[in-house]
Design a protein around this motif. Structure first.
Motif, PDB file in Angstrom:
ATOM      1  N   GLY A  68     -10.764   6.907  -7.037  1.00 16.79           N
ATOM      2  CA  GLY A  68     -11.288   5.868  -7.910  1.00 16.79           C
ATOM      3  C   GLY A  68     -10.480   5.729  -9.188  1.00 16.79           C
ATOM      4  N   SER A  69     -10.058   6.864  -9.736  1.00 16.33           N
ATOM      5  CA  SER A  69      -9.231   6.826 -10.945  1.00 16.33           C
ATOM      6  C   SER A  69      -7.889   6.175 -10.668  1.00 16.33           C
ATOM      7  N   LEU A  70      -7.310   6.474  -9.511  1.00 23.60           N
ATOM      8  CA  LEU A  70      -6.027   5.858  -9.149  1.00 23.60           C
ATOM      9  C   LEU A  70      -6.177   4.349  -9.093  1.00 23.60           C
ATOM     10  N   TYR A  71      -7.289   3.871  -8.489  1.00 23.48           N
ATOM     11  CA  TYR A  71      -7.487   2.436  -8.336  1.00 23.48           C
ATOM     12  C   TYR A  71      -7.750   1.737  -9.665  1.00 23.48           C
ATOM     13  N   GLN A  72      -8.070   2.495 -10.700  1.00 20.43           N
ATOM     14  CA  GLN A  72      -8.201   1.887 -12.015  1.00 20.43           C
ATOM     15  C   GLN A  72      -6.845   1.402 -12.531  1.00 20.43           C
ATOM     16  N   TYR A  73      -5.768   2.029 -12.039  1.00 18.77           N
ATOM     17  CA  TYR A  73      -4.418   1.694 -12.490  1.00 18.77           C
ATOM     18  C   TYR A  73      -3.649   0.884 -11.449  1.00 18.77           C
ATOM     19  N   PHE A  74      -3.869   1.183 -10.175  1.00 21.76           N
ATOM     20  CA  PHE A  74      -3.141   0.526  -9.099  1.00 21.76           C
ATOM     21  C   PHE A  74      -4.113   0.178  -7.964  1.00 21.76           C
ATOM     22  N   PRO A  75      -4.176  -1.081  -7.534  1.00 24.75           N
ATOM     23  CA  PRO A  75      -5.126  -1.471  -6.488  1.00 24.75           C
ATOM     24  C   PRO A  75      -4.767  -0.969  -5.102  1.00 24.75           C
ATOM     25  N   ASN A  76      -3.501  -0.591  -4.874  1.00 23.08           N
ATOM     26  CA  ASN A  76      -3.043  -0.129  -3.571  1.00 23.08           C
ATOM     27  C   ASN A  76      -1.687   0.551  -3.733  1.00 23.08           C
ATOM     28  N   LYS A  77      -1.159   1.083  -2.643  1.00 24.98           N
ATOM     29  CA  LYS A  77       0.091   1.832  -2.757  1.00 24.98           C
ATOM     30  C   LYS A  77       1.294   0.917  -2.996  1.00 24.98           C
ATOM     31  N   ASP A  78       1.198  -0.352  -2.583  1.00 27.20           N
ATOM     32  CA  ASP A  78       2.313  -1.256  -2.836  1.00 27.20           C
ATOM     33  C   ASP A  78       2.480  -1.539  -4.328  1.00 27.20           C
ATOM     34  N   ALA A  79       1.376  -1.561  -5.047  1.00 28.70           N
ATOM     35  CA  ALA A  79       1.464  -1.733  -6.496  1.00 28.70           C
ATOM     36  C   ALA A  79       2.114  -0.506  -7.134  1.00 28.70           C
ATOM     37  N   VAL A  80       1.824   0.669  -6.575  1.00 28.10           N
ATOM     38  CA  VAL A  80       2.484   1.896  -7.056  1.00 28.10           C
ATOM     39  C   VAL A  80       3.975   1.820  -6.779  1.00 28.10           C
ATOM     40  N   LEU A  81       4.329   1.378  -5.578  1.00 30.45           N
ATOM     41  CA  LEU A  81       5.736   1.242  -5.213  1.00 30.45           C
ATOM     42  C   LEU A  81       6.460   0.286  -6.143  1.00 30.45           C
ATOM     43  N   ARG A  82       5.802  -0.828  -6.458  1.00 26.63           N
ATOM     44  CA  ARG A  82       6.427  -1.805  -7.355  1.00 26.63           C
ATOM     45  C   ARG A  82       6.711  -1.172  -8.710  1.00 26.63           C
ATOM     46  N   ALA A  83       5.772  -0.370  -9.201  1.00 31.76           N
ATOM     47  CA  ALA A  83       5.978   0.291 -10.491  1.00 31.76           C
ATOM     48  C   ALA A  83       7.149   1.263 -10.417  1.00 31.76           C
ATOM     49  N   LEU A  84       7.284   1.980  -9.297  1.00 29.36           N
ATOM     50  CA  LEU A  84       8.400   2.908  -9.133  1.00 29.36           C
ATOM     51  C   LEU A  84       9.728   2.164  -9.030  1.00 29.36           C
ATOM     52  N   MET A  85       9.730   1.034  -8.338  1.00 23.57           N
ATOM     53  CA  MET A  85      10.946   0.233  -8.226  1.00 23.57           C
ATOM     54  C   MET A  85      11.385  -0.278  -9.593  1.00 23.57           C
TER      55      MET A  85
END
Length: 216
Positions: free
Chosen positions: A61-78
């Motif tokens: 739940g805490s992760l989803y407060q910052y990123f709605p899914n793993k693709d959003a995490v990937l975009r941030a890493l890119m």
């Protein structure tokens, strides 16, 4: 970047708002650091948000407060990878360009290598396995055009360069980008343990011969 990107709907890459409080920003960064390790170890398909949250020590739940899914995490890493490359090159150029063409080429090549050498597996996931947002692809194209124009201006300063043109600059940018990616981040390179200095020397020699063959 090399490889044929998979383009996915933009909404998949949309992040939550950037946190303003220091503690929240630290949590977000911890999630990104954990995601980098998870994607590096498990790849794109198996790099789930559950694994990322567990590695980061936060609830899903805490992760989803910052990123709605793993693709959003990937975009941030890119984005972080691209930002790091820009900062690195800017720092290297802060004292001005070297006088010799070979030294200038070496500066660009070394910056590219240094931006890829820390975690080659992660870079393969980000730029070969994972889908990319249209906005990110547009950003990459814009940065490529900017780099080509900058390299073109640099080449114009060197009379030994044969018929300096935009095409020459495009070849230089494409060669550095493609060869660094293949020779530093490929699975074969990772297995052999790339000799970064040798990779740098070979690319510089190749480009020097291409740009000023009369002095070889």
């Amino acid at each position: 970047m090399p490889g044929r990107p998979t383009i996915a709907p933009t909404d998949r890459f949309r992040q939550r708002k950037q946190p303003k409080q220091e503690r929240a920003a630290e949590t977000r960064q911890r999630i990104l650091d954990a995601a980098a390790r998870v994607f590096s170890e498990h790849g794109y398909a198996a790099g789930t948000t559950n694994r990322i949250a567990e590695r980061a020590g936060v609830s899903i739940g805490s992760l989803y407060q910052y990123f709605p899914n793993k693709d959003a995490v990937l975009r941030a890493l890119m984005d972080a990878h691209v930002d790091a490359g820009v900062r690195l090159l800017t720092e290297r150029l802060s004292d001005g360009l070297p006088e010799r063409l070979e030294d200038t080429l070496r500066l660009f090549v070394r910056a590219a290598i240094d931006n890829h050498r820390d975690d080659p597996r992660l870079h393969r996931v980000l730029f070969e396995e994972a889908p990319r947002a249209p906005a990110f692809l547009a950003r990459l194209r814009g940065m490529e055009q900017f780099t080509v124009e900058a390299v073109g201006r640099v080449l114009e300063r060197h009379p030994e360069v044969r018929a300096s043109s935009r095409l020459n600059a495009q070849v230089v940018v494409a060669t550095v980008d493609s060869l660094v990616h293949r020779l530093v981040t490929s699975e074969a390179a990772a297995a052999e343990g790339p000799d970064f200095q040798q990779v740098e020397d070979e690319i510089v020699t190749l480009l020097s011969g291409y740009l000023s063959p009369q002095v070889q």
